[in-house]
Enzyme design. Sequence first.
Site, PDB file in Angstrom:
ATOM      1  CG  ASN A 156      31.386 -25.492   2.957  1.00  0.00           C
ATOM      2  OD1 ASN A 156      31.929 -26.488   2.277  1.00  0.00           O
ATOM      3  ND2 ASN A 156      30.745 -24.633   2.697  1.00  0.00           N
ATOM      4  CB  CYS A 157      32.232 -24.777  10.028  1.00  0.00           C
ATOM      5  SG  CYS A 157      33.269 -24.557  11.260  1.00  0.00           S
ATOM      6  CG  LEU A 158      38.402 -26.707   8.848  1.00  0.00           C
ATOM      7  CD1 LEU A 158      38.811 -25.125   8.261  1.00  0.00           C
ATOM      8  CD2 LEU A 158      38.031 -27.479   7.870  1.00  0.00           C
TER       9      LEU A 158
END
Lengths: 135, 108
Positions: free
Chosen positions: B106-108
């Site tokens: 969930n890391c951009l």
Amino acid sequence: MPLLCPTGLSPLATEAMKKNILLIFRNPPFANSSNSDTLDIALACSAFELPVSLLFLSDGILQLLNHQQAELLAQKDLRKRLNALAMYDIEDYYVIDQDLIRYQLSVEDLSLACKVITQQQLAALIRQFDTVINL
Amino acid sequence: MNKQQALALLDDEGYLLDLALWDQELAEALAKVDQFNLTSKHWEVIYIIREFYQEYQLSPAMRPLVKMMANKYGAEKGRSIYLLKLFPQSPPKQAARYAGLPKPLNCL
């Protein structure tokens, strides 16, 4: 202090997109991947700084019970990942009183500190949110 | 361990395939592939990330990583700018690679 925005969008742009979201967990653990997927959505929302609340409805309340033996099913236990929610600033959790009664549970049996609401309050709760996701 | 041996242990995105293989030496080898130098400050982050994974079975995104750093090492190190200076590509992703953990989802 706000986190640096990793998307490269200005803080103002993300502010405008900000909607509050209710995610509903309504399946028992290990039934399918929906609870795991819903948790992924919650964590992804946190990366966008979207305010998220979680509702554990009906059989979904069973997801919050401790002492699940996931290894017997050769599956992953969601409990550890659910415990990470507070680290992602997701701390708004709800259950319905009738679901507690149905399974003879008290809030102390649940792995997250949930607010207990009535069936009547449920409709009002759901109306508070811009988006409701129910996998 | 040479570059070829190190690369053989990684998936397409550069993350360790078998998490059990990780040790400090492997982390050094992975960093060397990137021509990246791991200092004691980098190691603090790597160990924090491994601790987080142990506890939550997740590679942390930026927000929980910052929080963990603040809890353990104080406000000065619990800041995204501090982490970005150490790991300029993306602190959660780059540190997870050297820590031998899966890519943070969930890391951009």
